[in-house]
Design a protein around this motif. Structure first.
Motif, PDB file in Angstrom:
ATOM      1  N   HIS A 137       6.401 -19.331  -1.479  1.00 23.99           N
ATOM      2  CA  HIS A 137       5.533 -19.647  -2.607  1.00 23.99           C
ATOM      3  C   HIS A 137       6.337 -19.840  -3.878  1.00 23.99           C
ATOM      4  O   HIS A 137       7.377 -19.213  -4.071  1.00 23.99           O
ATOM      5  CB  HIS A 137       4.499 -18.523  -2.797  1.00 23.99           C
ATOM      6  N   PRO A 160       5.836 -11.542  -7.512  1.00 21.19           N
ATOM      7  CA  PRO A 160       4.804 -10.770  -6.789  1.00 21.19           C
ATOM      8  C   PRO A 160       5.330 -10.169  -5.489  1.00 21.19           C
ATOM      9  O   PRO A 160       6.390 -10.541  -5.012  1.00 21.19           O
ATOM     10  CB  PRO A 160       3.758 -11.832  -6.490  1.00 21.19           C
ATOM     11  N   LYS A 161       4.549  -9.233  -4.939  1.00 22.31           N
ATOM     12  CA  LYS A 161       4.830  -8.696  -3.613  1.00 22.31           C
ATOM     13  C   LYS A 161       4.507  -9.752  -2.565  1.00 22.31           C
ATOM     14  O   LYS A 161       3.760 -10.686  -2.831  1.00 22.31           O
ATOM     15  CB  LYS A 161       3.924  -7.498  -3.329  1.00 22.31           C
ATOM     16  N   ASP A 162       5.052  -9.545  -1.369  1.00 23.36           N
ATOM     17  CA  ASP A 162       4.695 -10.431  -0.271  1.00 23.36           C
ATOM     18  C   ASP A 162       3.407  -9.923   0.376  1.00 23.36           C
ATOM     19  O   ASP A 162       3.108  -8.731   0.327  1.00 23.36           O
ATOM     20  CB  ASP A 162       5.818 -10.482   0.755  1.00 23.36           C
ATOM     21  N   TYR A 163       2.647 -10.829   1.017  1.00 26.32           N
ATOM     22  CA  TYR A 163       1.352 -10.417   1.563  1.00 26.32           C
ATOM     23  C   TYR A 163       1.501  -9.506   2.764  1.00 26.32           C
ATOM     24  O   TYR A 163       0.576  -8.748   3.083  1.00 26.32           O
ATOM     25  CB  TYR A 163       0.491 -11.637   1.926  1.00 26.32           C
ATOM     26  N   ILE A 164       2.635  -9.582   3.439  1.00 31.68           N
ATOM     27  CA  ILE A 164       2.785  -8.705   4.606  1.00 31.68           C
ATOM     28  C   ILE A 164       3.973  -7.766   4.499  1.00 31.68           C
ATOM     29  O   ILE A 164       3.891  -6.608   4.896  1.00 31.68           O
ATOM     30  CB  ILE A 164       2.794  -9.545   5.903  1.00 31.68           C
ATOM     31  N   GLN A 165       5.084  -8.221   3.894  1.00 25.10           N
ATOM     32  CA  GLN A 165       6.265  -7.346   3.809  1.00 25.10           C
ATOM     33  C   GLN A 165       6.183  -6.375   2.645  1.00 25.10           C
ATOM     34  O   GLN A 165       6.945  -5.420   2.590  1.00 25.10           O
ATOM     35  CB  GLN A 165       7.532  -8.152   3.595  1.00 25.10           C
ATOM     36  N   SER A 195       6.103 -18.877  -6.937  1.00 23.90           N
ATOM     37  CA  SER A 195       6.426 -17.719  -7.777  1.00 23.90           C
ATOM     38  C   SER A 195       7.615 -16.937  -7.224  1.00 23.90           C
ATOM     39  O   SER A 195       8.239 -16.162  -7.934  1.00 23.90           O
ATOM     40  CB  SER A 195       5.206 -16.800  -7.869  1.00 23.90           C
ATOM     41  N   MET A 196       7.927 -17.142  -5.938  1.00 22.62           N
ATOM     42  CA  MET A 196       9.073 -16.450  -5.351  1.00 22.62           C
ATOM     43  C   MET A 196      10.325 -17.310  -5.410  1.00 22.62           C
ATOM     44  O   MET A 196      11.431 -16.821  -5.219  1.00 22.62           O
ATOM     45  CB  MET A 196       8.774 -16.085  -3.902  1.00 22.62           C
TER      46      MET A 196
END
Lengths: 142, 235
Positions: free
Chosen positions: B194, B41-46, B196-197
Motif C-alpha cells: 500500500h 500504519p500497521k499491517d492488517y495481518i502482521q 502509505s507503506m
C-alpha cells in the motif's frame, strides 16, 4: 577495433560464463528435490515414491472453514485448489495462521489424505496494507 | 576531459562529495525511522512486525545491486584491463557484505513472529546465505592475492559465479515453492504494497543508498592512498 589480446580475454570470459551456467543448471536439476521447500497436495497425490512415516513438508492454503480445534488438537485441510490433505497437529500455531492463508506443515504422511504435523509454519503472501484498507476492500467485495 | 581522469583530481572531487553526503545521511535516516516506526500504519495481518520490512527490503536490494555492480566492474576490468576499476570494486564489497548481513538478520527477526521460525532452508534464504559466502570469498581473494593480474582473474571468476547466484536469488521465489513470499514491488508489474507503506520504504532506501555511497567513497579514498603509498615505496 579490439586488439587480439582483448578479444581473447572476451572469448575466455564468454566460455567460462557459459560453462558455469551449464554446470549450475545441472547442479540445480540434480538437487531438485532438495531445493523444493515443501510439496503441494497434488505432488503428494501424484508421487509414487512418498514413504509414509518419513518427515516431509506439505504446503498450500488453509481451506476456508476447515479449522477445527479440540481440547489439545487442531485439525485443518491444506488445499492447492486441486487436491486436499487433512492435517492434524498438537501445539501452538504461529500468529499468521488463519483460514485462507498459506501454511507449511512439517511432519509425516499417515496415508495420502492424512498428515500428522509436528510443526506448523505460516506463509505470508506478498500483500501489505493497513487494516482500514483491508476492511474497505472486504466491504466492496460484498 | 583529461582533468577528470586525473587520480588526484578524482581524490579531491570524492572528498568534496563525501563532505556533502555526510550532512544528509543521518537526518534522512532519522526521518525514515520516524516514518517507519510512528507515522506509517500497521499491517492488517502482521501488525507491527511489518516495520522490520523498512530495513530488510532496502538492505537486501542494496546488497544485491552492489554485487551486480561488482561483477560488472570485474568483467570490464578483466577484459579491458583498466587498472583503476579494481579500486572501485574493492571499495564496494565491504558495504555490500554489511547490508547482506543486515538483510539476513532482520529477515530472521521478522520470520520468528510471522512464520514461526528464525530460519528455513528454502531456496531464497539459502541462496541469500550463499551470497554472503561469495562476498567473503571475494574480499579474502583480493586481500590475500597480491599479484594484481591473478587477483583480477580470480575475482572475475568468483563474481561471475556470484552473478548466476544473483539470478537464482531473484527468481527463486517464482521457480520453486518457498517459505519466503514472492516479491511485492515490481517495476514492470503490479506493486502489492500500500502507498502509505511505500513512503517510509522509499525514504529508508534513499538514506541507505547515501550511507552506501559514504562508506564506498571513504573506502575508495583509502584504497587510493594505499596504492600511492605502495608506488612511493618502490621509489
Amino acid at each position: 577495433m579490439l586488439n587480439i589480446k582483448t578479444k581473447n580475454r572476451l572469448s575466455i570470459f564468454i566460455a567460462i560464463s557459459a560453462l558455469s551456467i551449464i554446470i549450475i543448471i545441472f547442479i540445480l536439476k540434480t538437487l531438485e528435490d532438495n531445493v523444493l521447500y515443501f510439496y503441494s497436495p497434488t505432488d503428494v497425490e501424484e508421487s509414487n515414491k512418498m514413504v509414509f512415516g518419513d518427515t516431509i513438508k506439505v504446503g498450500g492454503m488453509v481451506k476456508n472453514g476447515s479449522i477445527k480445534t479440540n481440547e489439545n488438537e487442531i485439525k485443518f485441510i491444506i488445499t492447492d485448489y486441486k487436491n486436499e490433505i487433512i492435517v492434524s497437529y498438537k501445539g501452538t500455531v504461529p500468529a499468521l495462521f488463519a483460514e485462507g492463508k498459506g501454511v507449511v506443515a512439517e511432519g509425516s504422511l499417515q496415508d495420502k489424505k492424512f498428515f500428522l504435523a509436528k510443526r506448523i509454519l505460516a506463509k505470508h503472501d506478498e500483500n501489505y496494507m493497513p487494516p482500514e484498507i483491508k476492511e474497505s476492500l472486504e466491504k466492496n467485495a460484498k | 576531459m583529461i582533468k577528470f581522469l586525473n587520480p588526484s583530481y578524482i581524490f579531491y572531487l570524492t572528498g568534496k562529495i563525501l563532505n556533502f553526503i555526510k550532512i544528509f545521511v543521518i537526518p534522512i535516516i532519522i526521518i525514515g525511522v520516524i516514518f517507519s516506526l510512528f507515522i506509517s500504519p500497521k499491517d492488517y495481518i502482521q501488525g507491527d512486525a511489518v516495520r522490520i520490512m523498512y530495513v530488510h527490503v532496502p538492505s537486501a536490494w542494496i546488497s544485491l545491486s552492489c554485487f551486480a555492480l561488482i561483477s560488472f566492474l570485474c568483467v570490464i576490468n578483466f577484459i579491458f584491463k583498466i587498472k583503476s576499476i579494481s579500486l572501485i570494486y574493492k571499495s564496494l564489497a565491504p558495504i555490500g557484505l554489511t547490508f547482506n548481513f543486515i538483510a539476513i538478520f532482520t529477515g530472521s527477526l521478522w520470520g520468528e513472529p510471522t512464520w514461526g521460525t528464525w530460519w528455513a532452508w528454502d531456496a531464497r534464504l539459502t541462496s541469500m546465505l550463499i551470497l554472503i559466502f561469495f562476498y567473503i570469498i571475494f574480499i579474502l581473494s583480493y586481500k590475500f592475492i597480491t599479484n594484481p593480474e591473478r587477483s583480477s582473474k580470480i575475482c572475475t571468476l568468483i563474481s561471475v559465479l556470484g552473478l548466476i547466484n544473483l539470478v537464482i536469488i531473484k527468481y527463486s521465489v517464482n521457480w520453486w515453492p518457498t517459505l519466503h513470499q514472492p516479491s511485492s514491488i515490481n517495476l514492470a508489474g503490479e506493486t502489492t504494497v500500500h502507498f502509505s507503506m511505500l513512503i517510509p520504504l522509499g525514504i529508508m532506501l534513499f538514506g541507505f543508498l547515501l550511507y552506501t555511497a559514504l562508506i564506498f567513497l571513504m573506502k575508495y579514498r583509502i584504497e587510493t592512498i594505499r596504492v600511492k603509498k605502495k608506488s612511493l615505496k618502490k621509489l
